[in-house]
Design a protein around this motif. Structure first.
Motif, short mmCIF file in Angstrom:
data_model
loop_
_atom_site.label_atom_id
_atom_site.label_comp_id
_atom_site.label_asym_id
_atom_site.label_seq_id
_atom_site.Cartn_x
_atom_site.Cartn_y
_atom_site.Cartn_z
N UNK A 311 49.24 25.66 44.63
CA UNK A 311 48.43 26.25 45.60
C UNK A 311 47.84 27.56 45.18
N UNK A 312 46.84 27.89 45.56
CA UNK A 312 46.05 29.07 44.99
C UNK A 312 45.82 30.04 46.21
N UNK A 313 46.64 29.75 47.53
CA UNK A 313 46.70 30.62 48.42
C UNK A 313 47.12 32.00 48.32
N UNK A 314 48.01 32.04 47.82
CA UNK A 314 48.75 33.45 47.55
C UNK A 314 48.69 34.25 46.30
N UNK A 315 47.97 33.51 45.32
CA UNK A 315 47.75 33.87 43.93
C UNK A 315 46.97 35.08 43.87
N UNK A 316 46.79 35.79 42.68
CA UNK A 316 46.02 37.07 42.63
C UNK A 316 44.86 36.55 41.95
N UNK A 317 43.65 37.03 42.34
CA UNK A 317 42.43 36.96 41.66
C UNK A 317 42.26 37.93 40.76
N UNK A 318 42.33 37.51 39.46
CA UNK A 318 42.46 38.57 38.26
C UNK A 318 41.07 38.57 37.53
N UNK A 319 40.10 38.27 38.32
CA UNK A 319 38.68 38.41 37.70
C UNK A 319 38.45 39.65 37.05
N UNK A 320 38.82 40.76 37.97
CA UNK A 320 38.60 42.08 37.74
C UNK A 320 36.92 42.54 38.30
N UNK A 321 36.82 43.83 37.95
CA UNK A 321 35.48 44.32 38.36
C UNK A 321 34.38 43.90 37.60
N UNK A 322 34.49 43.68 36.13
CA UNK A 322 33.41 43.46 35.35
C UNK A 322 33.65 42.10 34.69
N UNK A 323 32.55 41.13 35.11
CA UNK A 323 32.25 39.79 34.73
C UNK A 323 32.22 40.00 33.27
N UNK A 324 31.42 41.02 32.85
CA UNK A 324 31.14 40.92 31.42
C UNK A 324 32.18 41.52 30.39
N UNK A 325 33.30 42.16 30.80
CA UNK A 325 34.33 42.51 29.92
C UNK A 325 35.05 41.39 29.20
N UNK A 326 34.65 41.60 27.81
CA UNK A 326 35.22 40.56 26.83
C UNK A 326 36.62 40.08 27.06
N UNK A 327 37.41 40.89 27.29
CA UNK A 327 39.03 40.78 27.50
C UNK A 327 39.34 40.94 28.95
N UNK A 328 38.38 40.69 29.75
CA UNK A 328 38.87 40.43 31.25
C UNK A 328 39.43 41.57 31.79
#
Length: 422
Positions: A311-328
């Protein structure tokens, strides 16, 4: 064509739909009394006296979105063996292919058609690697004799398939990784790749390009509302580098909003390590899914073949502010793959929740090694597919030998099971 063996249980569509198919057939009306049975198959080639079967269907699977008892299964890039710094492509012109089949009125397996994947100009693609800058895995492609082959701008190591309600298909792969949108006839509409990969205009986060060779986006499904694609990366990625990526049980799930192109990422904690695989994914709801975890061993030789309810409901979105960051996104100046789970927890990052839905070895005595396709059928029933590798494996020297199941002693063929889940 490979054989698919089917178990006789009720099947329903992957997606919610407002009516039955055009024949008004309910699941209960489908005649399964003559199952299980096998598809006929032929030889694709004979290499060094070894039959390469025209199979491979089962790398991914999907139900027809509106017609009950109909399914789609897809091959990967084609028969291959490990060789030097790459792969021998035993049939280099092989085109990744979708098989559409149904259970007919007599209760028999009936192939409706084969759909070969094509580039935007309508020409069949191959499974050869992409060139540098367009999704290259770093692998070198060789023919069966060890001669170096070229690359294919539109080549795909297809691993999962979504059958959309509008008749089109979405396919994910282990190169790029790419998510490719195809017409009902298999012609490429759009290729979605990580930022920095020179294909398409809509993009996935740049960090996904740091997947390991042959371990890209192994699973893909669509949410029942038809709005979001959900993809699973096969195992730990090399972020920031192979030497520094130490959390071998951390892999990622990515979501892609079809209308807006917005993405999110979530962490998934594997039971096994970097050599194990998170494979196909199928939707139970807009936030709840089933995913495969497996190792590379045959089920009858201690192999792990499990399905988890996540279930994704309580999981943290770890995308971060910069989609272009090669290390995320980073924690304490480190890439997520460098952090322990305790360190991630302290930073407030929650992975997706998971609990065991079924252990196929314990439940079925499952004997195959590559358990790679699943379709949720409703009523706690799950369709399970294996990838038979076209009936061949590597002999240790880059040449093919027959892929023999250790329990039965037969050549592996694509098999479909139905199993109850918790």
């Amino acid at each position: 064509m490979k054989k698919l063996i089917f178990s006789a249980l009720v099947m329903t569509a992957l997606f919610s739909c407002s009516k039955d198919d055009d024949n008004n057939i309910n699941n209960q009306d489908i005649n399964y009394s003559k199952l299980p049975q096998e598809f006929p198959f032929s030889n694709l080639a004979k290499i060094n006296g070894v039959d390469v079967i025209n199979g491979g269907f089962g790398s991914g699977a999907a139900a027809h979105p509106t017609r009950k008892g109909e399914f789609y299964v897809i091959t990967d890039r084609g028969p291959n063996t490990d060789y030097l710094n790459g792969k021998k492509f035993l049939t280099p012109n092989f085109t990744p292919t979708i098989m559409h089949f149904k259970i007919n009125a007599e209760g028999k397996i009936e192939v409706i058609k084969y759909i070969k994947l094509k580039n935007p100009s309508g020409q069949p693609i191959t499974g050869l690697p992409n060139p540098v800058g367009m999704g290259s895995t770093g692998e070198v492609a060789y023919d069966a004799s060890g001669n170096i082959l070229g690359t294919d701008n539109y080549g795909l190591d297809s691993e999962s398939i979504v059958a959309a309600p509008d008749g089109t298909f979405w396919v994910s792969d282990e190169y790029g990784p790419h998510i490719v949108h195809y017409t009902a006839d298999g012609v490429e509409i759009e290729r979605i790749s990580p930022i920095g990969v020179n294909t398409g205009t809509r993009k996935l986060p740049a960090v996904l390009a740091k997947r390991r060779a042959n371990r890209g986006m192994e699973g893909l499904c669509i949410t029942p509302d038809g709005k979001t694609l959900v993809g699973t990366m096969q195992s730990m990625m090399l972020v920031p580098t192979k030497a520094l990526a130490t959390n071998t049980t951390l892999t990622r799930i990515v979501t892609f909003d079809i209308a807006t192109g917005k993405t999110k990422q979530y962490l998934y904690r594997q039971d096994g390590g970097a050599s194990d695989s998170v494979c196909d994914i199928t939707a139970l709801g807009n936030n709840e899914f089933l995913v495969i975890e497996r190792d590379g061993n045959f089920g009858t030789q201690g192999g792990i073949k499990k399905v988890y309810r996540i279930n994704l409901s309580d999981a943290t979105d770890v995308t971060g502010a910069d989609l272009a960051a090669v290390d995320g996104m980073k924690v304490n100046g480190k890439a997520l793959e460098q952090c322990s789970w305790d360190e991630l927890t302290t930073a407030g990052i929650k992975p997706v929740t998971k609990k065991l839905a079924v252990d196929l070895v314990a439940k079925l005595g499952y004997e195959h090694d590559k358990f790679e396709g699943i379709v949720y059928l409703g009523n706690n029933k799950l369709a399970v597919f294996n990838d038979d590798d076209f009936g061949v494996v590597d002999d240790g020297a880059g040449n093919p030998k027959a892929k023999i199941l250790p329990k039965t002693g037969r050549v592996d063929k694509g098999t479909m099971y139905i199993v109850d889940i918790q």
